[in-house]
Every structure is written in C-alpha cells, then in structure tokens.
Design a protein around this motif. Structure first.
Motif, short mmCIF file in Angstrom:
data_model
loop_
_atom_site.label_atom_id
_atom_site.label_comp_id
_atom_site.label_asym_id
_atom_site.label_seq_id
_atom_site.Cartn_x
_atom_site.Cartn_y
_atom_site.Cartn_z
N VAL A 1 0.83 -1.21 0.00
CA VAL A 1 0.00 0.00 0.00
C VAL A 1 0.86 1.26 0.00
O VAL A 1 1.79 1.39 0.80
CB VAL A 1 -0.94 0.04 1.22
N ARG A 2 0.54 2.15 -0.89
CA ARG A 2 1.11 3.49 -0.89
C ARG A 2 -0.01 4.43 -0.45
O ARG A 2 -0.99 4.63 -1.17
CB ARG A 2 1.62 3.88 -2.27
N VAL A 3 0.09 4.98 0.76
CA VAL A 3 -0.98 5.80 1.32
C VAL A 3 -0.82 7.25 0.86
O VAL A 3 0.23 7.86 1.06
CB VAL A 3 -1.00 5.74 2.86
N GLU A 4 -1.89 7.76 0.26
CA GLU A 4 -1.93 9.17 -0.13
C GLU A 4 -2.94 9.87 0.78
O GLU A 4 -4.14 9.73 0.60
CB GLU A 4 -2.35 9.30 -1.59
N ARG A 5 -2.43 10.58 1.75
CA ARG A 5 -3.31 11.23 2.72
C ARG A 5 -3.66 12.64 2.26
O ARG A 5 -2.79 13.42 1.88
CB ARG A 5 -2.65 11.30 4.09
N ARG A 6 -4.96 12.94 2.32
CA ARG A 6 -5.43 14.28 2.00
C ARG A 6 -6.15 14.85 3.21
O ARG A 6 -6.97 14.16 3.82
CB ARG A 6 -6.36 14.25 0.79
N GLY A 7 -5.85 16.07 3.55
CA GLY A 7 -6.45 16.67 4.72
C GLY A 7 -5.65 16.34 5.97
O GLY A 7 -4.75 15.50 5.96
N GLN A 8 -6.00 16.98 7.07
CA GLN A 8 -5.28 16.82 8.32
C GLN A 8 -6.15 16.13 9.36
O GLN A 8 -7.21 16.65 9.73
CB GLN A 8 -4.84 18.20 8.84
N PRO A 9 -5.72 14.97 9.86
CA PRO A 9 -6.52 14.31 10.92
C PRO A 9 -6.29 14.98 12.27
O PRO A 9 -5.18 15.44 12.57
CB PRO A 9 -5.96 12.88 10.91
#
Length: 249
Positions: free
Chosen positions: A55-63
């Motif tokens: 898995v290559r995780v592409e995070r969008r936004g801030q948790p």
C-alpha cells in the motif's frame, strides 16, 4: 504455474518482512514503556504493515490527533493499518478479535476497544467502554457500516456506537474519513470470502497500489440532536467524497 510460483514467493517474502518488523517494533515498544515514555511504535508498526502489503498511502487533509471520533467507510482489513499508520488512532473491534493468535495481542497494544457487537442488550456497556477511551484523550475510529463494502457502495450506518457523542462527554469532534482504493477496489473484502483467502490475494499481488485517505472536515456532534443525526451527517460527508472520487474525468 510460473505466476503461482512468483505469487507464493512474494507472499513468503512479505510474511518474513512482517515478522521482522513485528519483532523490531515490539522490542522498541517495550523499551519505550520501560522508560515511562509514550510509545509511537504501534502506529509505526501498522504503517509498516500497510507498506509491506504493497500500500502506498496518499493522505489528504489533516486528521485531528485527540478528542476525536473518526468515522470511516470500510473495505478491507488493510483499512486498520492504513488509518492507524496515518492518524495514530485506536479502533473499536469485535470482542472475538481479542482471542486471535498474535493479532489480538497486537490489537491490544494499539489500545483497541473490544466490544461484543452480537449482544444488543450490552450496547450501553459498549458505549461506556468507548467513552472511557475518549476520556483518556485517545483518538478512536469506528466503521459504522458494520462490515466491509465493495468500494463503490456505501452501506447504511448503524448509529448505536455513535451514542458515545450524543451528547459528547467533552468537547469532542467527529471527523469522517473516506478510503478510496482506486484501481485496487477488487481487493475489497466482501461477501463470504474467508479472511485468509483475502489476505493471500493481497500478499501475492505484484507491485504497489495507492489508497487515498481523505480526512474530511470535522464537525461538532453537540450541534446535532441525536446519534442518528450524527450518523446521517457523517455518512453524507463520506458519500459526497465518494461521489467526487468516482465521478468520470
């Protein structure tokens, strides 16, 4: 025959990597706890698990990092290392997971809140366990669909556990998360496929694939009248993100 052999070799290599990563991270976690420090190693280990599985995780936004209840759509067992690795959250999981060899122990290390989902009469106890975790400022994530979907359809949300924030015990926000496996949606764990069979499909798969984790805008559950309204608002936001992701270019 060659494809099967290569797939088996990939799975074996990944399993060896997972064992080595687990050994190293558990040792580091134990050392951190022995020194009285807060350990980040469960989060790091779960991020490594996702990477080893391709898995290559592409995070969008801030948790948000505390005083938050994450509400996410659910496609695969991979959702857990993906979300935990990106946010550091703990999860609410079925009580039966506690007895799984190694998996249950690792889940406990990540502060998993175990609940008996089959006991409808024990809902208040389940809510109490989640409230206690939130009282410790632990970020908690739930999958309100109650099962995995195919990556295209968003199932109805079961609002029972959302009673924990209706009303919230303190200033806690709900942050919806949207997982999009893109071209790898076929890895979704749905129907009657046994967990080992799905894990084998993931471990034997060649190459890497991108999963987009969208951390949507949080909202204050205190602004809504009850748990059903909280579930409806969270689902509405995830549906909107899903419609945008699936829209033709």
């Amino acid at each position: 025959m060659r494809a099967d052999t290569l797939g088996t070799m990939r799975a074996v290599a990944r399993l060896i990597a997972l064992v080595l990563a687990c050994t190293a991270c558990v040792a580091a976690h134990g050392a951190s706890r022995a020194l009285g420090r807060r350990s980040a190693w469960p989060r790091r280990f779960l991020a490594v698990v996702a990477a080893i599985c391709g898995v290559r995780v592409e995070r969008r936004g801030q948790p948000l990092d505390r005083d938050v209840l994450f509400v996410a759509n659910h496609l695969s067992w991979l959702d857990i290392p993906i979300i935990a690795g990106a946010t550091g959250t703990a999860f609410v999981a079925m009580d039966g997971l506690r007895s799984w060899p190694l998996i249950g122990w690792l889940a406990a290390l990540n502060n998993t809140v175990f609940v008996d989902r089959g006991n409808r009469l024990g809902v208040h106890g389940q809510v109490g366990a989640v409230r206690a975790a939130l009282a410790r400022h632990q970020a908690i994530a739930i999958f309100p669909e109650g099962t995995t979907s195919d990556g295209v359809t968003l199932l109805p949300f079961k609002p029972a556990l959302l009673e924990v924030v209706a009303p919230p015990p303190r200033a806690i926000r709900v942050q919806p998360l949207f997982l999009d496996y893109g071209a790898a949606r076929h890895l979704a764990w749905v129907g009657d496929e046994p967990a080992p069979a799905n894990a084998w499909r993931v471990l034997t798969r060649p190459g890497r694939f991108t999963v987009r984790l969208s951390c949507l805008n949080p909202f204050d559950p205190a602004d809504l009248p009850d748990r059903k309204a909280v579930a409806t608002e969270a689902r509405r936001r995830i549906l909107a993100a899903s419609a945008h992701a699936l829209a033709p270019v």
